[in-house]
Motif scaffolding. Structure first.
Motif, PDB file in Angstrom:
ATOM      1  N   ALA A  17       0.840  -1.203   0.000  1.00 40.69           N
ATOM      2  CA  ALA A  17       0.000   0.000   0.000  1.00 40.69           C
ATOM      3  C   ALA A  17       0.864   1.238   0.000  1.00 40.69           C
ATOM      4  O   ALA A  17       0.577   2.232  -0.690  1.00 40.69           O
ATOM      5  N   ILE A  18       1.964   1.241   0.778  1.00 43.67           N
ATOM      6  CA  ILE A  18       2.856   2.410   0.833  1.00 43.67           C
ATOM      7  C   ILE A  18       3.508   2.629  -0.530  1.00 43.67           C
ATOM      8  O   ILE A  18       3.532   3.756  -1.046  1.00 43.67           O
ATOM      9  N   PHE A  19       4.064   1.566  -1.087  1.00 43.77           N
ATOM     10  CA  PHE A  19       4.708   1.725  -2.404  1.00 43.77           C
ATOM     11  C   PHE A  19       3.693   2.109  -3.487  1.00 43.77           C
ATOM     12  O   PHE A  19       3.987   2.916  -4.373  1.00 43.77           O
ATOM     13  N   PHE A  20       2.512   1.569  -3.393  1.00 47.02           N
ATOM     14  CA  PHE A  20       1.479   1.932  -4.360  1.00 47.02           C
ATOM     15  C   PHE A  20       1.126   3.400  -4.226  1.00 47.02           C
ATOM     16  O   PHE A  20       0.999   4.101  -5.227  1.00 47.02           O
ATOM     17  N   ALA A  21       0.972   3.869  -2.997  1.00 50.34           N
ATOM     18  CA  ALA A  21       0.655   5.279  -2.762  1.00 50.34           C
ATOM     19  C   ALA A  21       1.781   6.167  -3.236  1.00 50.34           C
ATOM     20  O   ALA A  21       1.556   7.225  -3.850  1.00 50.34           O
ATOM     21  N   ILE A  22       3.036   5.769  -2.946  1.00 46.46           N
ATOM     22  CA  ILE A  22       4.179   6.572  -3.387  1.00 46.46           C
ATOM     23  C   ILE A  22       4.211   6.631  -4.919  1.00 46.46           C
ATOM     24  O   ILE A  22       4.369   7.709  -5.512  1.00 46.46           O
ATOM     25  N   LEU A  23       4.067   5.480  -5.540  1.00 48.39           N
ATOM     26  CA  LEU A  23       4.073   5.461  -7.010  1.00 48.39           C
ATOM     27  C   LEU A  23       2.900   6.261  -7.573  1.00 48.39           C
ATOM     28  O   LEU A  23       3.053   6.999  -8.542  1.00 48.39           O
ATOM     29  N   TYR A  24       1.742   6.115  -6.956  1.00 50.79           N
ATOM     30  CA  TYR A  24       0.574   6.825  -7.449  1.00 50.79           C
ATOM     31  C   TYR A  24       0.773   8.323  -7.309  1.00 50.79           C
ATOM     32  O   TYR A  24       0.544   9.066  -8.274  1.00 50.79           O
ATOM     33  N   PHE A  25       1.159   8.775  -6.134  1.00 57.38           N
ATOM     34  CA  PHE A  25       1.284  10.214  -5.909  1.00 57.38           C
ATOM     35  C   PHE A  25       2.565  10.802  -6.527  1.00 57.38           C
ATOM     36  O   PHE A  25       2.596  11.993  -6.851  1.00 57.38           O
ATOM     37  N   ALA A  26       3.604  10.000  -6.705  1.00 59.70           N
ATOM     38  CA  ALA A  26       4.852  10.521  -7.245  1.00 59.70           C
ATOM     39  C   ALA A  26       4.882  10.439  -8.772  1.00 59.70           C
ATOM     40  O   ALA A  26       5.471  11.310  -9.417  1.00 59.70           O
ATOM     41  N   VAL A  27       4.262   9.410  -9.343  1.00 58.00           N
ATOM     42  CA  VAL A  27       4.383   9.230 -10.795  1.00 58.00           C
ATOM     43  C   VAL A  27       3.058   9.499 -11.506  1.00 58.00           C
ATOM     44  O   VAL A  27       2.987  10.305 -12.434  1.00 58.00           O
ATOM     45  N   VAL A  28       2.014   8.824 -11.094  1.00 56.18           N
ATOM     46  CA  VAL A  28       0.759   8.884 -11.837  1.00 56.18           C
ATOM     47  C   VAL A  28       0.066  10.223 -11.643  1.00 56.18           C
ATOM     48  O   VAL A  28      -0.420  10.828 -12.603  1.00 56.18           O
ATOM     49  N   ARG A  29      -0.015  10.696 -10.439  1.00 55.57           N
ATOM     50  CA  ARG A  29      -0.734  11.936 -10.140  1.00 55.57           C
ATOM     51  C   ARG A  29      -0.144  13.125 -10.912  1.00 55.57           C
ATOM     52  O   ARG A  29      -0.905  13.883 -11.500  1.00 55.57           O
ATOM     53  N   PRO A  30       1.172  13.336 -10.934  1.00 56.99           N
ATOM     54  CA  PRO A  30       1.697  14.470 -11.710  1.00 56.99           C
ATOM     55  C   PRO A  30       1.612  14.220 -13.222  1.00 56.99           C
ATOM     56  O   PRO A  30       1.538  15.163 -14.005  1.00 56.99           O
ATOM     57  N   THR A  31       1.621  12.991 -13.647  1.00 59.20           N
ATOM     58  CA  THR A  31       1.639  12.689 -15.072  1.00 59.20           C
ATOM     59  C   THR A  31       0.250  12.792 -15.695  1.00 59.20           C
ATOM     60  O   THR A  31       0.122  13.193 -16.855  1.00 59.20           O
ATOM     61  N   LEU A  32      -0.789  12.431 -14.975  1.00 59.04           N
ATOM     62  CA  LEU A  32      -2.148  12.435 -15.528  1.00 59.04           C
ATOM     63  C   LEU A  32      -2.581  13.812 -16.044  1.00 59.04           C
ATOM     64  O   LEU A  32      -3.129  13.892 -17.151  1.00 59.04           O
ATOM     65  N   PRO A  33      -2.390  14.916 -15.305  1.00 59.19           N
ATOM     66  CA  PRO A  33      -2.798  16.212 -15.862  1.00 59.19           C
ATOM     67  C   PRO A  33      -2.013  16.577 -17.128  1.00 59.19           C
ATOM     68  O   PRO A  33      -2.568  17.108 -18.089  1.00 59.19           O
ATOM     69  N   LYS A  34      -0.699  16.250 -17.107  1.00 62.02           N
ATOM     70  CA  LYS A  34       0.095  16.532 -18.307  1.00 62.02           C
ATOM     71  C   LYS A  34      -0.420  15.696 -19.483  1.00 62.02           C
ATOM     72  O   LYS A  34      -0.545  16.191 -20.599  1.00 62.02           O
ATOM     73  N   LEU A  35      -0.701  14.444 -19.202  1.00 59.82           N
ATOM     74  CA  LEU A  35      -1.213  13.563 -20.243  1.00 59.82           C
ATOM     75  C   LEU A  35      -2.572  14.047 -20.752  1.00 59.82           C
ATOM     76  O   LEU A  35      -2.840  14.035 -21.952  1.00 59.82           O
ATOM     77  N   GLY A  36      -3.409  14.505 -19.841  1.00 64.36           N
ATOM     78  CA  GLY A  36      -4.714  15.050 -20.216  1.00 64.36           C
ATOM     79  C   GLY A  36      -4.562  16.292 -21.086  1.00 64.36           C
ATOM     80  O   GLY A  36      -5.289  16.476 -22.066  1.00 64.36           O
ATOM     81  N   ARG A  37      -3.604  17.166 -20.695  1.00 61.70           N
ATOM     82  CA  ARG A  37      -3.381  18.379 -21.499  1.00 61.70           C
ATOM     83  C   ARG A  37      -2.879  18.010 -22.895  1.00 61.70           C
ATOM     84  O   ARG A  37      -3.289  18.607 -23.887  1.00 61.70           O
ATOM     85  N   VAL A  38      -1.985  17.035 -22.972  1.00 62.77           N
ATOM     86  CA  VAL A  38      -1.466  16.608 -24.277  1.00 62.77           C
ATOM     87  C   VAL A  38      -2.595  16.039 -25.131  1.00 62.77           C
ATOM     88  O   VAL A  38      -2.714  16.356 -26.314  1.00 62.77           O
ATOM     89  N   ILE A  39      -3.440  15.201 -24.496  1.00 58.26           N
ATOM     90  CA  ILE A  39      -4.570  14.620 -25.230  1.00 58.26           C
ATOM     91  C   ILE A  39      -5.520  15.716 -25.693  1.00 58.26           C
ATOM     92  O   ILE A  39      -5.986  15.710 -26.846  1.00 58.26           O
ATOM     93  N   ASP A  40      -5.828  16.681 -24.805  1.00 53.65           N
ATOM     94  CA  ASP A  40      -6.696  17.807 -25.189  1.00 53.65           C
ATOM     95  C   ASP A  40      -6.070  18.633 -26.307  1.00 53.65           C
ATOM     96  O   ASP A  40      -6.753  19.054 -27.250  1.00 53.65           O
ATOM     97  N   ALA A  41      -4.764  18.880 -26.210  1.00 51.99           N
ATOM     98  CA  ALA A  41      -4.075  19.667 -27.247  1.00 51.99           C
ATOM     99  C   ALA A  41      -4.116  18.935 -28.583  1.00 51.99           C
ATOM    100  O   ALA A  41      -4.372  19.549 -29.630  1.00 51.99           O
ATOM    101  N   ARG A  42      -3.867  17.646 -28.526  1.00 55.87           N
ATOM    102  CA  ARG A  42      -3.905  16.878 -29.780  1.00 55.87           C
ATOM    103  C   ARG A  42      -5.318  16.844 -30.350  1.00 55.87           C
ATOM    104  O   ARG A  42      -5.506  16.943 -31.556  1.00 55.87           O
ATOM    105  N   GLU A  43      -6.299  16.696 -29.480  1.00 53.88           N
ATOM    106  CA  GLU A  43      -7.686  16.688 -29.948  1.00 53.88           C
ATOM    107  C   GLU A  43      -8.046  18.035 -30.571  1.00 53.88           C
ATOM    108  O   GLU A  43      -8.672  18.097 -31.638  1.00 53.88           O
ATOM    109  N   THR A  44      -7.615  19.110 -29.908  1.00 54.56           N
ATOM    110  CA  THR A  44      -7.866  20.452 -30.439  1.00 54.56           C
ATOM    111  C   THR A  44      -7.159  20.631 -31.773  1.00 54.56           C
ATOM    112  O   THR A  44      -7.731  21.167 -32.731  1.00 54.56           O
TER     113      THR A  44
END
Length: 160
Positions: A17-44
């Protein structure tokens, strides 16, 4: 296997659970908004490119229809010019033909007048020859030569 021992199971779940939380908050959480912006930019960008392509196609279609209309108008104009040129050529040909016919008529009249004059001259000569021949014949038959005016009148009457 140590990971399947019940005593080690709870601490392993805790660390998972600790490693999952660290990975989620350290890798996935910061990457998802960037990925969303890239997807939105490409869609636009794709949407904009599609709109630009649609506008370009519409403009190309307008240009093609304008070109076709221009070609049709040019063809119509060319046909009209050809018809006008044919009519003009026909009129010129008729005028030249009429002029040639007039020249031919004048030459024909002159030739007919020449033929008539030649015929008349030939007839006069034939009358003279016939009158002389008649006078010679009468002289041989009778021994006396008749009056030339009588033989000319007789030849004219016989030929005419």
């Amino acid at each position: 296997m140590p990971q399947f021992e019940i005593a080690n199971f709870v601490p392993q779940l805790f660390w998972l659970a600790i490693f999952f939380a660290i990975l989620y908050f350290a890798v996935v959480r910061p990457t998802l908004p960037k990925l969303g912006r890239v997807i939105d930019a490409r869609e636009t960008q794709v949407t904009g490119d599609l709109d630009t392509a649609a506008n370009a196609k519409a403009q190309a279609d307008r240009m093609a229809s304008d070109y076709d209309e221009g070609v049709a108008a040019a063809q119509g104009d060319a046909r009209a010019r050809v018809v006008a040129a044919q009519a003009s050529a026909a009129k010129q040909l008729e005028a030249k033909l009429a002029e040639s016919n007039a020249v031919i008529a004048v030459r024909t009249a002159a030739a007919e007048a020449d033929i008539a004059a030649a015929r008349q001259h030939a007839m006069a000569e034939i009358e003279g020859v016939a009158a002389d021949a008649a006078g010679d014949i009468v002289e041989k038959l009778t021994g006396t030569r008749p009056d030339p005016s009588q033989t000319a009148t007789a030849a004219r009457t016989a030929l005419g």
